[in-house]
Every structure is written in structure tokens, then in C-alpha cells.
Design a protein around this motif. Structure first.
Motif, PDB file in Angstrom:
ATOM      1  N   PHE A  59       9.981 -41.949 -52.131  1.00  0.00           N
ATOM      2  CA  PHE A  59      10.791 -40.898 -51.667  1.00  0.00           C
ATOM      3  C   PHE A  59      10.229 -39.727 -51.464  1.00  0.00           C
ATOM      4  O   PHE A  59      10.035 -38.778 -52.011  1.00  0.00           O
ATOM      5  CB  PHE A  59      11.454 -40.805 -53.147  1.00  0.00           C
ATOM      6  CG  PHE A  59      12.089 -41.856 -53.537  1.00  0.00           C
ATOM      7  CD1 PHE A  59      13.642 -41.942 -53.037  1.00  0.00           C
ATOM      8  CD2 PHE A  59      11.936 -43.003 -54.466  1.00  0.00           C
ATOM      9  CE1 PHE A  59      14.618 -43.058 -53.499  1.00  0.00           C
ATOM     10  CE2 PHE A  59      12.709 -43.966 -54.833  1.00  0.00           C
ATOM     11  CZ  PHE A  59      14.031 -43.946 -54.138  1.00  0.00           C
ATOM     12  N   ASN A  60       9.386 -39.650 -50.291  1.00  0.00           N
ATOM     13  CA  ASN A  60       8.635 -38.623 -49.887  1.00  0.00           C
ATOM     14  C   ASN A  60       9.437 -37.432 -49.265  1.00  0.00           C
ATOM     15  O   ASN A  60       8.978 -37.056 -48.139  1.00  0.00           O
ATOM     16  CB  ASN A  60       7.498 -39.272 -48.990  1.00  0.00           C
ATOM     17  CG  ASN A  60       6.400 -37.962 -48.828  1.00  0.00           C
ATOM     18  OD1 ASN A  60       6.439 -36.980 -49.696  1.00  0.00           O
ATOM     19  ND2 ASN A  60       5.570 -38.149 -47.834  1.00  0.00           N
ATOM     20  N   THR A  61      10.311 -37.001 -49.710  1.00  0.00           N
ATOM     21  CA  THR A  61      11.190 -35.880 -48.957  1.00  0.00           C
ATOM     22  C   THR A  61      11.432 -34.605 -49.942  1.00  0.00           C
ATOM     23  O   THR A  61      11.370 -34.804 -51.394  1.00  0.00           O
ATOM     24  CB  THR A  61      12.703 -36.673 -49.042  1.00  0.00           C
ATOM     25  OG1 THR A  61      13.529 -35.555 -48.477  1.00  0.00           O
ATOM     26  CG2 THR A  61      13.124 -36.923 -50.208  1.00  0.00           C
ATOM     27  N   VAL A  62      11.575 -33.440 -49.415  1.00  0.00           N
ATOM     28  CA  VAL A  62      11.586 -32.178 -50.143  1.00  0.00           C
ATOM     29  C   VAL A  62      13.312 -32.172 -50.791  1.00  0.00           C
ATOM     30  O   VAL A  62      13.332 -31.608 -51.760  1.00  0.00           O
ATOM     31  CB  VAL A  62      11.491 -31.328 -49.248  1.00  0.00           C
ATOM     32  CG1 VAL A  62      12.767 -31.350 -48.116  1.00  0.00           C
ATOM     33  CG2 VAL A  62      11.505 -29.724 -49.669  1.00  0.00           C
ATOM     34  N   ALA A  63      13.733 -33.051 -50.242  1.00  0.00           N
ATOM     35  CA  ALA A  63      15.325 -33.159 -50.895  1.00  0.00           C
ATOM     36  C   ALA A  63      15.349 -33.867 -52.231  1.00  0.00           C
ATOM     37  O   ALA A  63      15.762 -35.208 -52.083  1.00  0.00           O
ATOM     38  CB  ALA A  63      16.296 -33.814 -49.867  1.00  0.00           C
ATOM     39  N   ASP A  64      14.916 -33.395 -53.214  1.00  0.00           N
ATOM     40  CA  ASP A  64      14.696 -34.076 -54.650  1.00  0.00           C
ATOM     41  C   ASP A  64      15.825 -34.630 -55.070  1.00  0.00           C
ATOM     42  O   ASP A  64      15.938 -35.587 -55.714  1.00  0.00           O
ATOM     43  CB  ASP A  64      14.055 -32.970 -55.611  1.00  0.00           C
ATOM     44  CG  ASP A  64      14.876 -31.946 -55.756  1.00  0.00           C
ATOM     45  OD1 ASP A  64      15.041 -30.934 -55.019  1.00  0.00           O
ATOM     46  OD2 ASP A  64      15.620 -31.912 -57.054  1.00  0.00           O
ATOM     47  N   GLY A  65      17.200 -33.993 -54.680  1.00  0.00           N
ATOM     48  CA  GLY A  65      18.487 -34.724 -55.221  1.00  0.00           C
ATOM     49  C   GLY A  65      18.940 -35.901 -54.674  1.00  0.00           C
ATOM     50  O   GLY A  65      19.581 -36.355 -54.996  1.00  0.00           O
ATOM     51  N   LEU A  66      18.150 -36.238 -53.640  1.00  0.00           N
ATOM     52  CA  LEU A  66      18.566 -37.442 -52.768  1.00  0.00           C
ATOM     53  C   LEU A  66      17.447 -38.820 -52.838  1.00  0.00           C
ATOM     54  O   LEU A  66      17.551 -39.512 -52.267  1.00  0.00           O
ATOM     55  CB  LEU A  66      18.690 -37.137 -51.514  1.00  0.00           C
ATOM     56  CG  LEU A  66      19.445 -35.920 -50.838  1.00  0.00           C
ATOM     57  CD1 LEU A  66      19.619 -35.759 -49.512  1.00  0.00           C
ATOM     58  CD2 LEU A  66      20.884 -36.089 -51.551  1.00  0.00           C
ATOM     59  N   ARG A  67      16.599 -38.536 -53.971  1.00  0.00           N
ATOM     60  CA  ARG A  67      15.798 -39.678 -54.255  1.00  0.00           C
ATOM     61  C   ARG A  67      16.301 -40.898 -55.115  1.00  0.00           C
ATOM     62  O   ARG A  67      15.630 -41.035 -55.911  1.00  0.00           O
ATOM     63  CB  ARG A  67      14.409 -39.058 -54.744  1.00  0.00           C
ATOM     64  CG  ARG A  67      13.677 -38.246 -54.003  1.00  0.00           C
ATOM     65  CD  ARG A  67      12.525 -37.479 -54.743  1.00  0.00           C
ATOM     66  NE  ARG A  67      11.947 -36.243 -54.007  1.00  0.00           N
ATOM     67  CZ  ARG A  67      11.356 -35.368 -54.741  1.00  0.00           C
ATOM     68  NH1 ARG A  67      11.086 -35.302 -56.115  1.00  0.00           N
ATOM     69  NH2 ARG A  67      10.757 -34.207 -53.763  1.00  0.00           N
ATOM     70  N   THR A  68      17.465 -41.254 -54.671  1.00  0.00           N
ATOM     71  CA  THR A  68      18.054 -42.411 -55.581  1.00  0.00           C
ATOM     72  C   THR A  68      18.766 -43.231 -54.684  1.00  0.00           C
ATOM     73  O   THR A  68      18.864 -43.031 -53.230  1.00  0.00           O
ATOM     74  CB  THR A  68      19.407 -41.843 -56.314  1.00  0.00           C
ATOM     75  OG1 THR A  68      19.835 -40.721 -55.708  1.00  0.00           O
ATOM     76  CG2 THR A  68      18.857 -40.787 -57.249  1.00  0.00           C
ATOM     77  N   HIS A  69      19.441 -44.301 -55.020  1.00  0.00           N
ATOM     78  CA  HIS A  69      20.107 -45.346 -54.079  1.00  0.00           C
ATOM     79  C   HIS A  69      21.366 -45.630 -54.426  1.00  0.00           C
ATOM     80  O   HIS A  69      21.928 -45.213 -55.467  1.00  0.00           O
ATOM     81  CB  HIS A  69      19.443 -46.765 -54.563  1.00  0.00           C
ATOM     82  CG  HIS A  69      17.863 -47.049 -54.418  1.00  0.00           C
ATOM     83  ND1 HIS A  69      16.910 -47.162 -55.181  1.00  0.00           N
ATOM     84  CD2 HIS A  69      17.232 -46.691 -53.454  1.00  0.00           C
ATOM     85  CE1 HIS A  69      15.802 -47.116 -54.891  1.00  0.00           C
ATOM     86  NE2 HIS A  69      15.763 -46.678 -53.645  1.00  0.00           N
ATOM     87  N   LEU A  70      22.173 -46.234 -53.542  1.00  0.00           N
ATOM     88  CA  LEU A  70      23.547 -46.523 -53.710  1.00  0.00           C
ATOM     89  C   LEU A  70      23.770 -47.389 -54.547  1.00  0.00           C
ATOM     90  O   LEU A  70      22.837 -48.246 -55.138  1.00  0.00           O
ATOM     91  CB  LEU A  70      24.276 -46.888 -52.232  1.00  0.00           C
ATOM     92  CG  LEU A  70      23.995 -46.096 -51.088  1.00  0.00           C
ATOM     93  CD1 LEU A  70      24.425 -46.883 -49.919  1.00  0.00           C
ATOM     94  CD2 LEU A  70      24.529 -44.666 -51.229  1.00  0.00           C
TER      95      LEU A  70
END
Length: 311
Positions: free
Chosen positions: A223-234
Motif C-alpha cells: 500500500f505504497n500510497t500517500v492516500a493513507d485512507g485508501l489502504r484497504t480492500h473491498l
């Protein structure tokens, strides 16, 4: 599922949420050659749309269940939302947070008297820790994105937006766990004439994009993204809604997210977190597709650590 459930949800949570403002910027409209309205959930109580789903989930519990408390796992915004909603309703909240969650979000949970239990930063660790508490305390588990009551609560942001702007061609939201885009898709289905719903997702965490292509829930290795709120799955509750009602998902690069975030800070003078900027980044990346359209973007939250801005 029908329109009535969403209307009942809205009336149930109304005393516990803000009706957030809808803002626009003529400079941004000129930049993209379209008419964009931003639904500012960064001005929601505790700073994010998550308050809507959390309030609805707790209000949907019986008196007996409320007495035993609630437990959730979250890197930040849902943690704060459950803590605040529980505090307002006199319910004990146990919050499982990954050890690397932003300090600003941990502080927020403590402010609302949620009890933090830290765990390793993996989805498996979160779930195992939350399950232990659920069994030990007999608390009701609230899922940040994969629970009907949470999805219906989330839908109310788009309901308010469509009430003010019934002529939108498209609404865009970020996609993390899928609870916001699923709720938005239901709102568009029942409260608009022909408004499409499109998701924005980081290239570094593009599980939802791949899930729509493969037809099954995909996961991310990192989850190497700056968008920490989107580090999850459906999840299995929201994915079928997304499959049925979401037009598509647009992926954006990290520098595009940071650029979009910066434009909103500079042009609109409002604080948004990186996850929030993802759908706007998707519009900037695909100007031709959105040209002359009337666009709604849900700004999902503003809980950002101002000591660690990415720009």
C-alpha cells in the motif's frame, strides 16, 4: 434495498451529523473546462464522511447491544467517527488501530474517549485483534466499509449533494474499502435521473480497479500510497453494489494525487487529506472525458497531519 431505507437512514442520523457545504471554484472550473461542485465532508463532524456511517451503525443497534459497547478497526477516520458517535450516544468504543496510523488520528480518537488498542499494520492483524475484543467484551463489531448500515449512512452525503444539484452528470469519490462509493452509487441510483458514479483510486493500491475487471475481490501486496485512507480492500457487502452501479474506476499516480491536493488547498483555501484529492486528480488526468460536464466530487475528509504535508 429501496429508496425508503435511505430516507429513513438520513432522518435517523440527521441530529448527529452536519449538513456539509457544497463549494465551487471558477478557477478550477476553467482549469478543467467543466462545472465542478465539491461536497465538503472535510467539514463533517470529526472531519470526514465516516461520521455518517458510524452514527447509523450505532443507532441501528439494540439497547442491549449498545450497553456492551462497539469495536472497530481503522487507520483513522472511522476510528474517530465511531469514537465520537459512541461518545454522543453513551456507548463504550474499542478502537483497533495500526501502530503506524497518523498521530493526528490517534489523538482524535483519544479526544472522543475511544479506547485505542494498537496492532501491526496489516489487514490480518487488524481483524484478529478486533475479533479478540469482540469475543472478550461481547461488543458489536462495526466494519469501516463493509456493513450495510455503514454503506447506507455514507449514501447520505450524495443524497444531500443531489438534493442541491439534481442535474449532475457524474459524481466521483475516492475508493478505499468501498463503503463511500457503494453508498454514493445507491444514492445516485435512487435520487438522480441519470447520474453516473466513478471512482478514483491510487495506482499503488488499485485493488478495486482490478476487482471490477476480474469480477472478484482482488487485494494489494503493498500500500505504497500517500492516500493513507485508501489502504484497504473491498468487501462482500459493497463489492456487488459497486459491480452493479459504478461506471468505472480511474487510477492516478502519486504525483497526480499530491498535485490535486495542492490545487484544492491553494485555490479553495480548504484543508483536505491526500485520499480526498484522488477523484479530483482523476478529473485532471482525463479532462477530455469530463469536458463540459456537471461534476460532483465528494471531498471525503480533512484529517491531515499538517506537520507532514506531501507538498
Amino acid at each position: 434495498m429501496n429508496k425508503q431505507i435511505l430516507l429513513e437512514t438520513y432522518n435517523r442520523i440527521k441530529p448527529f451529523i452536519h449538513k456539509t457545504p457544497v463549494l465551487s471554484s471558477s478557477l478550477i472550473n476553467e482549469m478543467v473546462d467543466a462545472d465542478i461542485v465539491f461536497k465538503c465532508e472535510n467539514f463533517q463532524k470529526m472531519g470526514a464522511f465516516k461520521m455518517r456511517g458510524a452514527a447509523n451503525a450505532i443507532l441501528s443497534l439494540s439497547e442491549e447491544e449498545r450497553k456492551r459497547g462497539v469495536v472497530t478497526h481503522s487507520s483513522g477516520n472511522f476510528a474517530q467517527a465511531v469514537s465520537l458517535a459512541a461518545q454522543k450516544l453513551g456507548v463504550k468504543a474499542y478502537i483497533v488501530m495500526p501502530e503506524n496510523a497518523p498521530q493526528v488520528k490517534k489523538d482524535g480518537v483519544k479526544t472522543y474517549q475511544g479506547e485505542i488498542i494498537e496492532c501491526k499494520s496489516t489487514p490480518q492483524a487488524r481483524e484478529a485483534t478486533a475479533n479478540n475484543i469482540k469475543e472478550e467484551k461481547e461488543a458489536s463489531f462495526l466494519h469501516p466499509s463493509n456493513q450495510d448500515e455503514v454503506i447506507y449512512g455514507n449514501a447520505t452525503a450524495a443524497m444531500e449533494l443531489l438534493d442541491e444539484h439534481p442535474d449532475l452528470d457524474v459524481i466521483l469519490t475516492p475508493v478505499g474499502g468501498g463503503g463511500l462509493i457503494a453508498g454514493t452509487a445507491l444514492a445516485a441510483q435512487y435520487f438522480s435521473k441519470d447520474c453516473k458514479v466513478i471512482g478514483g483510486e491510487p495506482m499503488e493500491a488499485d485493488d478495486a480497479y482490478r476487482s471490477l475487471i476480474s469480477g472478484k475481490i482482488e487485494t494489494n501486496d503493498n500500500f505504497n500510497t500517500v492516500a493513507d485512507g485508501l489502504r484497504t480492500h473491498l468487501g462482500d457487502r459493497n463489492f456487488p453494489i459497486i459491480q452493479k452501479h459504478v461506471e468505472k474506476i480511474i487510477r492516478v499516480e502519486e504525483d497526480e494525487i499530491i498535485n490535486a491536493m495542492r490545487i484544492i488547498w491553494e485555490r479553495m483555501k480548504i484543508i483536505i487529506e491526500p485520499s480526498c484529492a484522488v477523484p479530483f486528480a482523476a478529473v485532471l488526468k482525463n479532462k477530455q472525458e469530463f469536458k463540459n460536464k456537471k461534476i460532483g466530487i465528494i471531498l471525503s475528509g480533512g484529517n491531515v497531519d499538517v506537520e507532514k504535508l506531501p507538498f
